[in-house]
Design a protein around this motif. Structure first.
Motif, PDB file in Angstrom:
ATOM      1  N   PRO A   1       1.116  -0.943  -1.228  1.00 17.80           N
ATOM      2  CA  PRO A   1       0.560  -2.264  -0.925  1.00 17.80           C
ATOM      3  C   PRO A   1      -0.351  -2.737  -2.051  1.00 17.80           C
ATOM      4  N   LYS A   2      -0.496  -4.062  -2.140  1.00 19.26           N
ATOM      5  CA  LYS A   2      -1.454  -4.616  -3.107  1.00 19.26           C
ATOM      6  C   LYS A   2      -2.859  -4.454  -2.550  1.00 19.26           C
ATOM      7  N   ASP A   3      -3.841  -5.084  -3.159  1.00 22.81           N
ATOM      8  CA  ASP A   3      -5.230  -4.954  -2.690  1.00 22.81           C
ATOM      9  C   ASP A   3      -5.342  -5.292  -1.213  1.00 22.81           C
TER      10      ASP A   3
ATOM     11  N   ASP B   1       5.955 -15.634  -7.463  1.00 22.77           N
ATOM     12  CA  ASP B   1       7.179 -14.886  -7.223  1.00 22.77           C
ATOM     13  C   ASP B   1       8.305 -15.348  -8.140  1.00 22.77           C
TER      14      ASP B   1
ATOM     15  N   GLU C   1      -3.011  -7.645   3.243  1.00 18.06           N
ATOM     16  CA  GLU C   1      -2.734  -7.490   1.824  1.00 18.06           C
ATOM     17  C   GLU C   1      -3.018  -8.809   1.128  1.00 18.06           C
ATOM     18  N   GLN C   2      -3.783  -8.755   0.042  1.00 18.28           N
ATOM     19  CA  GLN C   2      -4.051  -9.965  -0.744  1.00 18.28           C
ATOM     20  C   GLN C   2      -3.140  -9.968  -1.947  1.00 18.28           C
ATOM     21  N   SER C   3      -2.159 -10.841  -1.985  1.00 18.85           N
ATOM     22  CA  SER C   3      -1.387 -10.900  -3.231  1.00 18.85           C
ATOM     23  C   SER C   3      -2.004 -11.891  -4.201  1.00 18.85           C
ATOM     24  N   GLY C   4      -3.052 -12.576  -3.782  1.00 21.24           N
ATOM     25  CA  GLY C   4      -3.722 -13.489  -4.713  1.00 21.24           C
ATOM     26  C   GLY C   4      -4.776 -14.276  -3.969  1.00 21.24           C
TER      27      GLY C   4
ATOM     28  N   GLN D   1       7.139   0.591  -1.046  1.00 18.66           N
ATOM     29  CA  GLN D   1       6.350   0.010  -2.125  1.00 18.66           C
ATOM     30  C   GLN D   1       4.858   0.153  -1.773  1.00 18.66           C
TER      31      GLN D   1
ATOM     32  N   GLU E   1      10.828  -3.537  -7.488  1.00 17.49           N
ATOM     33  CA  GLU E   1       9.433  -3.208  -7.816  1.00 17.49           C
ATOM     34  C   GLU E   1       8.528  -4.425  -7.816  1.00 17.49           C
ATOM     35  N   GLN E   2       9.094  -5.597  -8.090  1.00 20.77           N
ATOM     36  CA  GLN E   2       8.266  -6.796  -8.264  1.00 20.77           C
ATOM     37  C   GLN E   2       8.340  -7.778  -7.092  1.00 20.77           C
TER      38      GLN E   2
END
Lengths: 466, 466
Positions: free
Chosen positions: A219-221, B291, A285-288, A217, B244-245
């Motif tokens: 990575p996020k930001d 999530d 990784e920043q998911s939020g 997958q 994916e999520q």
């Protein structure tokens, strides 16, 4: 292996076609060496096959002629694993550079061995996925070579080495036999996993001709922080504190002398005004906002504890890239000092003591040597760089560095560490293998080589002598 | 190996001390077998060493006497890799069950080979960390045995197999030599990684006596969903959509006949009223409401697409555990039908077609056989279970299942799959190894075994014959 002054050129050309066998001096030099520059290349010829069948035919021919083969990828190796110094035939995988197949459910890509790392990274990105093994030579290193050296790089703390992304591989052994190892399976407990033996074998067991690589997958930001720390024990505490709260994708370090040189020569600003003995670069990784808040809280705790003197965090992709350059440009920046480089590791927890001991030994023996430290501290891998003092003759410097090597490797051995953390053994570390591997292990390795390559024609003289 | 009716009992006792060598019938049966029950145990003696030095001394003695050794862990194997049927000496690691060392920076634990999986899991939890390899036999399986079979289990999709958690291991080879492989290093590219060769070697290369296991950050709250799906292709789409999520830590499946039996026999409620041909059980880490919202959104999309017929999600730990029981209790529930079990895999994407073909072949040959499917669909590993029809003689059933095996393995081979996804080969799958490994691979394995065990005294006759 005897030198082979008379390669069977006509027969090679009959296999691969006209214009794909070279014996001119430029080609012999270009294909006969890697990024090390200590060993004059001297192959007898270069051949560029275009298919697995052609590789098998070349190996059959070489076996019949008792001709040694050096498999050759992107030639970016740093231990001379891909250098041909003894009249070998260089078998270059450059033409086998097709992405053969992609499966979105399995998230696997079947690649020719000559696919360039960046090509695979880009292909993955085009599918909305990610190939996470990354390093300075991604633009020219090839998948087959990455597998053969089990290439590491800057994201190992999070994503592991090349080993962790090989779902299957095809190998042509020293007898020309094609082995199709593991075939992309996630689970396959049917006897010895020969795939893992080939990974990191530096071409001594055969030619890796194809691989099925796992993708991940995307990575996020990603956010990047650079922190100034007072000493190595503090650096380890910072690692521990951040790792508890965030999923780190990198935890690198460099010393003030390294930063000073990069700032002076690359026109980059210092990350902050405070000068610190060591710096940590960490990426997560920043998911939020939760992650960013957590990072700031840990930062403040670390400052409060005295483990961090100052710090900065990227606010944009450009800033992140510039912070990364402080670490990634070190190697290029110090090149004019013709540094002696060593790629060594211990378990993570022992790194501070290990660095102290190495510094003490080098300083005692050669007080005018300047040491530049940097590396992947999050996985115990440090790069020791000693700069040549101005005015010191280069040959004398190399000789003294040879003495340093023994002192350093004695310490590596005492720490149970590795004399080659991620660059492999090749020719460069062959004489030092016994500092990390026992005589019994080396003897078993020799016998394993014979099982794959009974005539000893596959990259002979690399890692160990038969 | 010839049978060894006269083990050197006095000499063994001199090594390990009085009361640690057994020859009574109960001990021979208890230590001579594993969870398979097809092979009558017949060891000559059982010895319980308490240290690495004692293991080495036993192996030296066995080598001198040409006495075969079966290394024995928790004896929970499912392929008879740890069964002693030919007068071998059983070397049981039960007493070497100490956790020797823990390093919080490296997050590694050095364990005796006899440490029980659950003991390691609990130790990790006590440190606020996590050992993620988990399976039904965690309460009695031992680390040395887990390594020797490369044990998998229910979290492989997220955390990999045992292989991925072995930072180092110590092996006593067939010559009594102690190899200290990799010593806990994250990065160590110094020749062939013999550690990976030993992992999954089922004791045929020597006795694993100690291991340095990597621990991980403990996961956050886990949520469990059970979904009813109309067919296997839909199940694969559901896997893709959720993956994916969310970061899935498990993606299991079972068929309606499996659920019906568990509900009937375990007193568990159905997860929801709708009956579906197949069910997916998925588990993911919730780092926050984000999530959970994402999971609900994917669920609704899947319902909208017709890939999911109905579903439920755990609202508490107890509910999560009860949903897990729907999957985990299947094996125990079907035991009274003395099922024929097969642990097979393909690449993930091919599982639906593979299941169709297997069902068609079995139904055509034996229309009265009931098939129960379940397994780790997220990593391509399915467990095929055929229940014995009522009234059919058990020996005739076994004979017919032998015929089924060949039909199934023909399909496995055609799909490039594995005849043993996670249980290993042992005695049970030895005759079928060539369905997953080529003659050239098997010949190389034989030579590798000779390199570690020149006399062939280490668990001979397992995986392959010499």
């Amino acid at each position: 292996m005897a030198d082979n002054p008379c390669p069977p050129l006509a027969q090679l050309e009959a296999i691969v076609g006209a214009g794909r066998v070279f014996t001119d001096a430029d080609s012999l030099e270009h294909y006969g060496r890697d990024w090390t520059r200590f060993y004059p290349p001297a192959p007898c010829a270069v051949v560029l096959p275009g298919s697995i069948e052609e590789v098998q035919a070349i190996v059959h021919l070489a076996a019949a002629e008792n001709l040694a083969i050096v498999p050759s990828g992107g030639r970016t190796g740093l231990s001379a694993g891909g250098v041909a110094t003894r009249g070998e035939l260089v078998l270059a995988l450059d033409r086998m550079n097709r992405i053969e197949d992609f499966n979105p459910v399995d998230r696997t890509v079947r690649c020719g061995a000559g696919v360039v790392t960046e090509q695979l990274q880009q292909f993955a990105a085009d599918q909305g996925l990610f190939y996470p093994v990354d390093f300075a030579s991604s633009g020219s290193s090839q998948i087959g070579g990455n597998i053969s050296t089990n290439a590491g790089g800057i994201k190992v703390i999070r994503h592991g080495m090349t080993r962790d992304w090989v779902a299957g591989l095809k190998l042509v052994t020293g007898t020309g036999e094609l082995l199709d190892l593991n075939r992309g399976l996630v689970k396959n407990n049917t006897g010895y996993d020969l795939r893992h033996l080939v990974i990191g074998a530096e071409g001594t067991l055969g030619v890796v001709v194809e691989a099925t690589m796992q993708l991940d997958q995307a990575p996020k930001d990603l956010a990047v922080m650079v922190l100034g720390v007072p000493d190595m024990p503090a650096l380890m505490r910072v690692l521990g504190a951040f790792r508890e709260q965030l999923t780190l994708s990198a935890f690198e370090f460099f010393s003030e002398p390294a930063l000073a040189k990069v700032v002076a020569h690359q026109g980059l600003p210092r990350p902050f005004e405070t000068e610190a003995p060591y710096y940590a670069l960490l990426e997560f990784e920043q998911s939020g906002e939760v992650d960013m808040d957590a990072a700031m809280a840990v930062f403040e705790d670390c400052v409060g504890e005295g483990w961090v003197l100052d710090g900065t965090i990227s606010q944009s992709l450009t800033q992140a890239e510039n912070l990364w350059r402080l670490r990634e440009d070190i190697s290029e920046t110090i090149t004019p000092w013709t540094p002696y480089k060593n790629d060594i590791s211990t378990v993570i927890s022992k790194v501070p003591d290990f660095l102290d001991e190495v510094e003490a030994v080098v300083n005692a023996a050669y007080p005018d040597f300047e040491i530049i430290w940097f590396g992947h501290i999050g996985d115990g891998n440090v790069h020791l760089n000693i700069l040549k003092p101005e005015g010191l003759d280069i040959d004398l410097f190399r000789e003294q560095c040879g003495e340093v090597s023994k002192l350093v490797f004695d310490i590596v051995q005492r720490y149970g560490g590795s004399v080659s953390a991620e660059h492999g053994v090749g020719l460069l570390k062959k004489d030092y293998l016994q500092y990390s591997r026992s005589p019994a292990e080396i003897e078993i390795m020799r016998q394993i080589k014979r099982a794959f390559d009974p005539q000893g024609i596959m990259n002979p003289g690399k890692i160990f002598d038969l």
